[in-house]
Write a protein that holds these residues in place. Structure first.
Motif, PDB file in Angstrom:
ATOM      1  N   ARG A  91       0.833  -1.201   0.000  1.00 19.52           N
ATOM      2  CA  ARG A  91       0.000   0.000   0.000  1.00 19.52           C
ATOM      3  C   ARG A  91       0.871   1.255   0.000  1.00 19.52           C
ATOM      4  O   ARG A  91       0.680   2.181  -0.778  1.00 19.52           O
ATOM      5  CB  ARG A  91      -0.908  -0.008   1.239  1.00 19.52           C
ATOM      6  CG  ARG A  91      -1.953   1.104   1.264  1.00 19.52           C
ATOM      7  CD  ARG A  91      -2.578   1.252   2.642  1.00 19.52           C
ATOM      8  NE  ARG A  91      -1.607   1.619   3.668  1.00 19.52           N
ATOM      9  CZ  ARG A  91      -1.089   2.827   3.799  1.00 19.52           C
ATOM     10  NH1 ARG A  91      -1.442   3.801   2.994  1.00 19.52           N
ATOM     11  NH2 ARG A  91      -0.195   3.096   4.748  1.00 19.52           N
ATOM     12  N   ARG A  92       1.870   1.192   0.885  1.00 18.90           N
ATOM     13  CA  ARG A  92       2.765   2.345   1.039  1.00 18.90           C
ATOM     14  C   ARG A  92       3.590   2.548  -0.243  1.00 18.90           C
ATOM     15  O   ARG A  92       3.774   3.684  -0.697  1.00 18.90           O
ATOM     16  CB  ARG A  92       3.672   2.082   2.248  1.00 18.90           C
ATOM     17  CG  ARG A  92       4.653   3.170   2.559  1.00 18.90           C
ATOM     18  CD  ARG A  92       4.039   4.248   3.449  1.00 18.90           C
ATOM     19  NE  ARG A  92       5.005   5.336   3.582  1.00 18.90           N
ATOM     20  CZ  ARG A  92       4.798   6.587   3.142  1.00 18.90           C
ATOM     21  NH1 ARG A  92       3.664   6.905   2.587  1.00 18.90           N
ATOM     22  NH2 ARG A  92       5.736   7.513   3.287  1.00 18.90           N
ATOM     23  N   ALA A  93       4.034   1.454  -0.835  1.00 15.68           N
ATOM     24  CA  ALA A  93       4.835   1.537  -2.055  1.00 15.68           C
ATOM     25  C   ALA A  93       4.021   2.186  -3.163  1.00 15.68           C
ATOM     26  O   ALA A  93       4.513   3.051  -3.904  1.00 15.68           O
ATOM     27  CB  ALA A  93       5.299   0.149  -2.486  1.00 15.68           C
ATOM     28  N   LYS A  94       2.759   1.785  -3.252  1.00 17.51           N
ATOM     29  CA  LYS A  94       1.898   2.343  -4.285  1.00 17.51           C
ATOM     30  C   LYS A  94       1.740   3.849  -4.076  1.00 17.51           C
ATOM     31  O   LYS A  94       1.825   4.645  -5.011  1.00 17.51           O
ATOM     32  CB  LYS A  94       0.541   1.645  -4.210  1.00 17.51           C
ATOM     33  CG  LYS A  94      -0.440   2.102  -5.254  1.00 17.51           C
ATOM     34  CD  LYS A  94      -1.798   1.443  -5.025  1.00 17.51           C
ATOM     35  CE  LYS A  94      -2.846   2.076  -5.913  1.00 17.51           C
ATOM     36  NZ  LYS A  94      -4.177   1.926  -5.383  1.00 17.51           N
ATOM     37  N   GLU A  95       1.550   4.200  -2.798  1.00 15.96           N
ATOM     38  CA  GLU A  95       1.367   5.602  -2.453  1.00 15.96           C
ATOM     39  C   GLU A  95       2.597   6.420  -2.858  1.00 15.96           C
ATOM     40  O   GLU A  95       2.485   7.468  -3.492  1.00 15.96           O
ATOM     41  CB  GLU A  95       1.179   5.671  -0.940  1.00 15.96           C
ATOM     42  CG  GLU A  95       0.289   6.756  -0.436  1.00 15.96           C
ATOM     43  CD  GLU A  95       0.070   6.552   1.065  1.00 15.96           C
ATOM     44  OE1 GLU A  95      -0.942   5.950   1.426  1.00 15.96           O
ATOM     45  OE2 GLU A  95       0.952   6.959   1.859  1.00 15.96           O
ATOM     46  N   LEU A  96       3.779   5.902  -2.494  1.00 19.63           N
ATOM     47  CA  LEU A  96       5.017   6.615  -2.798  1.00 19.63           C
ATOM     48  C   LEU A  96       5.222   6.746  -4.300  1.00 19.63           C
ATOM     49  O   LEU A  96       5.594   7.814  -4.810  1.00 19.63           O
ATOM     50  CB  LEU A  96       6.218   5.886  -2.171  1.00 19.63           C
ATOM     51  CG  LEU A  96       6.280   5.904  -0.636  1.00 19.63           C
ATOM     52  CD1 LEU A  96       7.362   4.971  -0.138  1.00 19.63           C
ATOM     53  CD2 LEU A  96       6.528   7.321  -0.138  1.00 19.63           C
ATOM     54  N   ALA A  97       4.963   5.658  -5.014  1.00 17.86           N
ATOM     55  CA  ALA A  97       5.170   5.689  -6.462  1.00 17.86           C
ATOM     56  C   ALA A  97       4.212   6.673  -7.124  1.00 17.86           C
ATOM     57  O   ALA A  97       4.583   7.416  -8.040  1.00 17.86           O
ATOM     58  CB  ALA A  97       4.995   4.294  -7.048  1.00 17.86           C
ATOM     59  N   GLU A  98       2.975   6.693  -6.615  1.00 16.55           N
ATOM     60  CA  GLU A  98       2.018   7.641  -7.189  1.00 16.55           C
ATOM     61  C   GLU A  98       2.424   9.070  -6.895  1.00 16.55           C
ATOM     62  O   GLU A  98       2.278   9.965  -7.736  1.00 16.55           O
ATOM     63  CB  GLU A  98       0.610   7.357  -6.634  1.00 16.55           C
ATOM     64  CG  GLU A  98      -0.038   6.181  -7.346  1.00 16.55           C
ATOM     65  CD  GLU A  98      -1.328   5.724  -6.667  1.00 16.55           C
ATOM     66  OE1 GLU A  98      -1.629   6.211  -5.559  1.00 16.55           O
ATOM     67  OE2 GLU A  98      -2.014   4.852  -7.254  1.00 16.55           O
ATOM     68  N   GLN A  99       2.963   9.247  -5.695  1.00 19.33           N
ATOM     69  CA  GLN A  99       3.476  10.559  -5.313  1.00 19.33           C
ATOM     70  C   GLN A  99       4.570  10.971  -6.293  1.00 19.33           C
ATOM     71  O   GLN A  99       4.599  12.107  -6.771  1.00 19.33           O
ATOM     72  CB  GLN A  99       4.052  10.446  -3.899  1.00 19.33           C
ATOM     73  CG  GLN A  99       3.904  11.669  -3.043  1.00 19.33           C
ATOM     74  CD  GLN A  99       4.411  11.358  -1.636  1.00 19.33           C
ATOM     75  OE1 GLN A  99       4.121  10.305  -1.082  1.00 19.33           O
ATOM     76  NE2 GLN A  99       5.208  12.252  -1.090  1.00 19.33           N
ATOM     77  N   ALA A 100       5.477  10.037  -6.573  1.00 17.68           N
ATOM     78  CA  ALA A 100       6.584  10.324  -7.494  1.00 17.68           C
ATOM     79  C   ALA A 100       6.025  10.658  -8.878  1.00 17.68           C
ATOM     80  O   ALA A 100       6.484  11.615  -9.526  1.00 17.68           O
ATOM     81  CB  ALA A 100       7.514   9.116  -7.581  1.00 17.68           C
ATOM     82  N   ALA A 101       5.045   9.906  -9.317  1.00 12.85           N
ATOM     83  CA  ALA A 101       4.499  10.130 -10.653  1.00 12.85           C
ATOM     84  C   ALA A 101       3.806  11.483 -10.753  1.00 12.85           C
ATOM     85  O   ALA A 101       3.733  12.080 -11.819  1.00 12.85           O
ATOM     86  CB  ALA A 101       3.531   9.011 -11.009  1.00 12.85           C
ATOM     87  N   ASN A 102       3.306  11.968  -9.610  1.00 18.64           N
ATOM     88  CA  ASN A 102       2.572  13.231  -9.642  1.00 18.64           C
ATOM     89  C   ASN A 102       3.464  14.448  -9.444  1.00 18.64           C
ATOM     90  O   ASN A 102       2.985  15.565  -9.391  1.00 18.64           O
ATOM     91  CB  ASN A 102       1.489  13.233  -8.559  1.00 18.64           C
ATOM     92  CG  ASN A 102       0.390  12.261  -8.915  1.00 18.64           C
ATOM     93  OD1 ASN A 102       0.166  11.997 -10.102  1.00 18.64           O
ATOM     94  ND2 ASN A 102      -0.271  11.705  -7.913  1.00 18.64           N
ATOM     95  N   LEU A 103       4.721  14.224  -9.263  1.00 19.83           N
ATOM     96  CA  LEU A 103       5.632  15.367  -9.033  1.00 19.83           C
ATOM     97  C   LEU A 103       5.695  16.262 -10.264  1.00 19.83           C
ATOM     98  O   LEU A 103       5.664  15.771 -11.389  1.00 19.83           O
ATOM     99  CB  LEU A 103       7.032  14.845  -8.692  1.00 19.83           C
ATOM    100  CG  LEU A 103       7.204  14.396  -7.242  1.00 19.83           C
ATOM    101  CD1 LEU A 103       8.605  13.833  -7.043  1.00 19.83           C
ATOM    102  CD2 LEU A 103       6.932  15.522  -6.261  1.00 19.83           C
TER     103      LEU A 103
END
Lengths: 443, 353, 583
Positions: free
Chosen positions: A431-443
């Motif tokens: 869950r956390r990994a998905k969150e972080l990756a999405e955060q990265a993608a939205n930068l």
């Protein structure tokens, strides 16, 4: 249908079943091989030995093991015949196999690839070889604009997302072998990481090992991790499929052994001997079977393009498979795979997809902030609940076998508790990994 | 609960189940506010005709006018006719109150009006206290009343009753038919009542139609139908009748009906030349031998019916039923006695064969 | 009418002097009831207890414990599985209702050509093993099945019919909707036409009338069907596994019981929960249906109302029915294509057509077919005998505890086939067949017994319904003419029940013929294998798919023709009986 499932349920099976031996006392063969394979061999054998009748009892590997365990004492089975060496190890450990060392095996080499052909203790013998590899549907790949792959690592590529299928190691002895091969070949942590990244591209984890070639054959998914003969026989049956061995694979013998105290030991030995003769080996090249013979001479009559591991030394030689290591953590690895991958496939896929999307946005790592987030996400996905030392810890692995030998034996934790702990960690990490990756993608 | 009274007109109605025609050329006018019965044996088409008025069953050919409006092509739910079913057809999954309120809810009446109207209807049939019960907790008579309340609460233009009393026991039946009639009079509701029981029809109806074989045999008041049946079927179906075949002999203004055995009975003016004479048993009396207008015969059989004694007399091969009023202490004719029969010729009806 | 000779006892024996309760007088009926009870306890209750007992054992010490249940509810995976199972079951009921309702309504309430055929076709999905259905459904509705390939080609879209839980719901609702169809149709047929006419007369019509009058009156039948669907889906293992859905209870139980060397008690805990939850669902449905037997309240009406349809309505009705039939028969269409196809891979249709699959199938499956006829025939025969006996005992006698027979027989609905199979293996382990000395657990008769127990509830329901229609006065008439109880049953009751008994036989036979869950546990050699097992074996190899499909087609045709024939017999029987009171 509730299934075939049942087959294995025999687990429980306390089955005293056995064959009804009425008249000619047939030789009872417990096997996991399909009738399309056992049928031609049985026919050829009975023709060569008219006095001996074979009774084939088809069970899944796990069910077959259970069956023989339950029968011990009033044994009615003569032969156990299956792919996975682990299954034979289990039976050997329980003292349920008779000595097969005396059976003549002229012309058969001692090793196939880096794997010993026969059990060093002479309890079971190899009769054919098989290796895991990748099978693909050519129509499917063409329609989806994909290239065939020949290395495990290629399956991690984002373009294969949702196109790959595999069986669970807890369901299929040979799949277990593949998983364990990677863990031994790449090391515990790297091996699991590889599996998780590949699994992120899974369309499904099938319940039966045959579910994978079936899915590829019908085009339900495009690529499957399968044992070679499924690939060969599917191709031979006319499906638009092909197969390749990756460099990291174990070429392992499929085995046959005598069950201890079998009622027809002499006839059973005759069958095993026959299987190892050139005529017996020849039957393996039947289009419906397509297993690698272990008698090098037999390859002379193989169809063109059929791989010959005795000539092409690149097949299956990269890994030194340690059977005892595999046996020590057999159930633990199955359980870990199920907890991290099978049962949490949706969570894993979402996390992996998110990382793939983020990486596609910053292919060159130009954004350090994104790169850091992605690295963190990758680490979370790759994190393992236990390390290799713990996997080999006898007490810990014992939780997953729970074979009480004595009333005084105790096990510290219950399996369900351990699995729940793992599950909590894995779900949270994904869950956390998905969150972080999405955060990265939205930068 | 007042209704604008409407009449019903049925014009040349034909109705078939597949190939079989079950109603043939039915023409009928029912006056506004009339209590009208369809009477006939089973299979006569009386229920089919009623159901055609309600809109059930196959669509007939012809016209059915209610208050001047042709409704043949309207579905049942647009006809505004209320029907009470033989089985009552109370919905077992709804309470009495919900059953009665059903039609009002279908008409999208405001809830505030539904309550009082349901209660008024239940009160009318005397079962207000049963409002909360389920149908299977009620007796047959109570179910019947609820079915009636459920129908009249929607104030239909016409009330159709399909053998409503046949599932009740005998004493209840008499009471219910009186209540039904009283209610009909009170509401002034044009009503069609289907029955196979002539007593029910006679006691309730203003007029009635006798049906047989899908054809209306005769329409009229109960008395007219009984006294002057239009044909042998009606004569036989309503009460008991002696029917004797013969020919009419005319002698100027006077006419005589001569039976096959040669007995002659004076009859009134008739256009019939040959056919049957219908004699009601109570219009024949046993008299001294050889009086005028009489037939001689032998007593074959005797039944005591309480208010009457019924004799079966053999008159030269023709069996004649005679009812004599029973007077206390009177002596009866013996079996085998030779008797003469006096016929009240004004009550004799001659029918063409 | 049991005769107990009394009176002429010359001198009292010692036995006569002893208190009576020492020698309970067991009449013939009571003896039969006792026998049935023993049979049910031995073949159903004991084997199941054998299995779920493990759920209460501490795997380490062998002592009794509830820890396993604590672990179950402590595990998020199991809680999720429970939720998924519940969700799939509930949505399957809804889907099955959407499929069954129009078919039932149109065929029972309107004059509609082909009602018998539709009712028969509607029964067919039940007689295809669900795993075969799942294979065919994948080919048609799967990610890259015919429908999605065409959709993607023409419109660039695809619909996830078969993804995850969707697939399970689709396959299950198509497989099990006949339970609702059959029960709902029966209920609808029992609604007197005056019920609807009264509503129409008061201004109600169409959907509104259906909702307020027709459906509530048909509710008992609907609930009976719906709860069956719910339980069957909840317990079913094969379909989720074949579709590779693991996060449901039954697959979790199976995966845990069947992995190599694992003796994890969780599988048994889940088995216990499956059984307990199913019994709970049955119980709730019984509570709901109590006092709602409306058919008895509707007396003396005009029989069944069948309305004519206008031309426009007819088109709509035929359109709806065709669409539904096309959908529910799509597994059969897929199977048919597969059986005649050569290679079918990533394409809307097979590459080419051949008869070769039937040749291969024919050469290899004689024993499967004869075994199936033998097992299912024995099981169904035993079921209707038991069903008739139980129905009679429950409805026509006052024996103490007679309801328990009904409950026990019905409870087998709540027992997953796998659990029963395991239970049998445990129970008969080490027992030898008399005379032949074969081990009992591998004796083929055990397979027939398992099928008998599994299908008894179907036969029992049919027999109960049939007996309820036989007026008790017909029996009294026979008895007053001097017939004994026995010959009354033989000469009056059973002949009058024959339609229902036949229906029970067909349902039991047809569904037993395709059963795999219990049999696969019990089949100990290929020569004892029934048809469904044969299809399963065929389908385990790349070259055997077509032949397996061909065998599936043979199964469907065999059972389908039987069903249709019996449907005709039942219809004729019904007509004969109705002709008496037509007016």
């Amino acid at each position: 249908m509730k299934n075939y499932l049942g087959g294995s349920l025999a687990v429980c099976a306390l089955a005293a079943s056995s064959m009804a031996a009425f008249s000619a006392e047939p030789v009872v063969v417990i096997t996991s091989f399909p009738s399309s394979m056992t049928g031609p061999i049985e026919a050829a054998f009975e023709e060569a030995n008219p006095g001996i009748d074979l009774e084939i009892l088809n069970k899944k590997t796990s069910a077959g093991v259970k069956y023989i365990q339950e029968l011990a004492g009033a044994n009615t089975a003569d032969i156990f015949w299956a792919s996975a060496p682990d299954a034979f190890e289990v039976l050997k450990g329980d003292g349920l196999l008779a000595d097969a060392g005396g059976i003549s095996s002229t012309g058969i080499p001692d090793k196939i690839g880096s794997f010993p052909m026969n059990d060093p203790d002479g309890k079971y013998l190899g009769f054919a070889a098989a290796g895991y590899g990748i099978m693909w549907n050519t129509r499917y790949l063409k329609a989806n604009g994909l290239e065939p792959v020949s290395e495990w690592s290629d399956l991690k590529n984002p373009e294969y997302f949702g196109h790959v299928g595999m069986s669970a190691p807890s369901r299929s002895g040979t799949t277990h072998l593949t998983v364990e091969t990677m863990l031994q070949g790449e090391g515990w942590d790297k091996g699991w990481a590889e599996w998780k990244w590949i699994a992120g591209n899974f369309a499904t984890v099938t319940e039966r090992s045959f579910g994978v070639p079936d899915g590829v054959n019908t085009g339900n998914f495009g690529l499957g991790i399968v044992i070679d003969f499924f690939g060969f026989s599917s191709k031979a049956s006319g499906f638009p499929v092909d197969f390749a061995y990756p460099s990291v694979t174990a070429l392992v013998p499929a085995n046959i052994g005598l069950v201890k105290d079998g009622p027809n030991a002499a006839e059973a030995s005759t069958f095993i001997e026959y299987l190892l003769t050139p005529e017996g080996q020849e039957v393996l090249l039947d289009p419906a079977i397509m297993r690698l013979p272990i008698n090098p001479a037999t390859y002379a009559s193989a169809p063109e393009g059929f791989p010959n591991p005795f000539k092409d030394s690149s097949i299956g030689s990269a890994v030194n498979f340690d059977v005892s290591k595999s046996g020590a953590r057999y159930n633990l690895v199955n359980s870990l795979f199920d907890v991290m991958i099978t049962y949490r496939l949706d969570d894993l896929r979402e996390a992996v997809r998110a990382v793939q999307v983020a990486e596609a946005k910053y292919p060159d790592g130009s954004n350090p902030e994104a790169a850091a987030l992605i690295a963190e996400a990758r680490a979370l996905i790759e994190a393992n609940p236990i390390d290799e030392a713990q996997s080999l810890n006898e007490d810990f692995a014992g939780i997953f076998t729970k074979k009480r030998k004595k009333v005084t034996d105790t096990v510290g934790e219950r399996q369900a508790e351990v699995e729940q702990r793992w599950d909590t960690m894995v779900v949270e990490n994904y869950r956390r990994a998905k969150e972080l990756a999405e955060q990265a993608a939205n930068l | 609960m007042t209704t604008n009274m409407v009449g019903i007109e049925i014009k040349d109605l034909h109705l078939s189940f597949g190939e079989t025609e079950v109603l043939t050329g039915v023409n009928l006018t029912i006056e506004p506010g009339e209590f009208f019965s369809f009477l006939g044996p089973s299979g006569s088409g009386k229920s089919t005709l009623l159901r055609a008025v309600a809109g059930f069953g196959p669509t007939p050919k012809g016209q059915i006018l209610i208050g001047g409006r042709d409704i043949v092509d309207l579905p049942p739910w647009k006809r505004n006719v209320g029907m009470v079913f033989q089985s009552y057809a109370l919905w077992p999954h709804m309470s009495v109150r919900d059953n009665v309120a059903f039609g009002l809810k279908e008409r999208k009446m405001p809830v505030s009006e539904i309550g009082p109207r349901v209660e008024a209807a239940l009160d009318l049939v005397g079962l207000l206290s049963m409002a909360g019960r389920m149908p299977n907790q009620l007796s047959g008579g109570q179910q019947q009343r609820i079915a009636l309340a459920r129908t009249i609460v929607v104030e239909p233009q016409v009330l159709l009753l399909d053998e409503p009393l046949s599932n009740l026991d005998a004493s209840l039946r008499v009471q219910m038919r009186r209540e039904l009639l009283a209610l009909q009079r009170k509401l002034g509701l044009t009503t069609i009542f289907v029955t196979h029981d002539q007593e029910e029809a006679n006691t309730t109806s203003d007029r009635m139609a006798v049906l047989d074989g899908g054809v209306i045999q005769q329409v009229g008041s109960p008395q007219v139908l009984y006294d002057t049946p239009a044909n042998l079927f009606v004569a036989n179906f309503l009460g008991t009748a002696n029917i004797i075949d013969g020919v009419v002999e005319k002698d100027g203004a006077a006419a005589r009906f001569v039976t096959k055995t040669g007995d002659a009975i004076a009859v009134g003016d008739t256009t019939v030349n040959s056919g049957s004479i219908v004699l009601r048993p109570q219009n024949i009396s046993i008299v001294a031998k050889d009086s005028a207008n009489s037939i001689s015969g032998t007593v074959m059989h005797r039944e005591f019916l309480g208010s009457q004694i019924r004799y079966l007399v053999d008159a030269a091969g023709t069996e004649i039923v005679i009812d004599q009023s029973h007077v206390s202490g009177e002596t009866w004719q013996d079996i085998g006695a030779e008797v003469s029969l006096n016929i009240n010729s004004s009550a004799a009806v001659v029918l063409a064969s | 009418m049991t005769h107990s000779p009394r009176g002429s006892a010359p001198g009292l024996s010692i036995a006569d002097r002893l208190p009576k309760y020492l020698f309970p007088r067991i009449g013939g009926t009571a003896a039969i009831a006792l026998l049935i009870a023993i049979l049910l306890v031995g073949l159903l209750i004991v084997p199941v207890l054998q299995v779920i007992y493990v759920a209460f054992l501490d795997p380490n010490t062998g002592a009794l414990t509830l820890n396993n249940f604590k672990d179950f509810f402590g595990s998020s995976l199991f809680r999720e599985s429970f939720g998924n199972s519940f969700y799939v079951s509930a949505v399957s009921v809804v889907m099955a209702t959407i499929i069954a309702m129009p078919l039932a309504y149109i065929t029972t309430r309107f004059n509609f050509g082909g009602s018998v055929i539709i009712q028969s076709l509607g029964f067919i999905p039940l007689i295809m093993p669900p795993f075969v259905g799942a294979v065919a459904m994948q080919l048609i509705f799967g990610r890259n099945g015919s429908v999605n390939l065409i959709l993607r080609d023409k419109f660039g879209i695809s619909i996830p019919f078969m993804e995850g839980l969707n697939g399970v719901i689709l396959v299950q609702s198509i497989h099990y909707f006949p339970f609702i169809l059959i029960n709902l149709s029966t209920s609808l047929r029992n609604i007197d036409r005056s019920m609807e006419e009264a509503a129409q007369n008061l201004g109600s019509t169409g959907m509104r009338m259906f909702r307020r009058i027709v459906f509530p009156l048909a509710m008992p039948g609907y609930i009976a069907g719906a709860v069956l669907v719910f339980i069957k889906v909840f317990d079913d293992l094969g379909t989720p596994l074949l579709l590779n859905v693991n996060n449901m209870l039954a697959p979790q139980a199976f995966l845990r019981i069947s992995s190599i060397g694992i003796s994890d008690p969780m599988g048994y805990v889940i088995s216990f929960i499956l059984v307990a939850f199913s019994i709970f669902s049955l119980w709730v449905s019984f509570l709901f249906m109590r006092g709602k037997d409306y058919s008895t309240v509707q007396k003396g009406g005009g029989g069944l109302s069948k309305r004519d349809l206008s031309t426009r309505e007819k088109w709509i009705a035929y359109g709806t029915v065709s669409l539904i039939l096309l959908m529910v028969l799509s597994p059969h269409i897929g199977l048919l294509l597969l059986s005649f196809g050569t290679i079918w891979s990533y394409a809307p249709l097979p590459d080419d057509y051949t008869l070769q699959n039937f040749v291969v199938m024919w050469e290899n499956s004689g024993t499967y077919i004869s075994n199936t006829v033998l097992y299912a025939g024995l099981a169904a025969t035993a079921d209707v005998i038991l069903g008739t006996a139980i129905a009679y005992i429950v409805l026509r006698t006052k024996l103490f505890g007679r309801q328990a027979l009904d409950y026990m027989a019905t409870a087998s609905l709540a027992v997953p086939g796998v659990v029963l199979g395991i239970g049998y293996l445990r129970l008969f382990h080490g027992v030898q067949v008399p005379f032949s000395g074969e081990p009992m657990a591998s004796w083929w008769v055990i397979i027939a017994l398992a099928l008998m127990v599994r299908r008894l509830p179907y036969a029992l329901r049919a027999c109960m319904a049939a007996l309820q229609q036989v007026s008790i006065s017909l029996e009294e008439a026979a008895e007053s003419l001097g017939a004994s109880k026995q010959s009354t049953i033989r000469r009056i009751v059973v002949p009058l029940m024959s339609g229902g008994i036949l229906a029970g036989f067909v349902t039991s036979f047809a569904t037993a013929a395709v059963e795999l869950s219990a049999t696969i546990m019990l089949v100990s050699s290929d020569s004892d294998a029934p048809l469904a097992y044969g299809i399963y074996l065929f389908m385990q190899t790349p070259s055997g798919r077509g032949a397996g499909a061909a065998l599936g087609i043979v199964a469907v045709i065999l059972v389908g023709v039987g069903t249709y024939a019996s449907q005709r017999i039942i219809e004729r029987d019904k007509k004969m009986r109705m002709s008496g009171d037509a007016h």
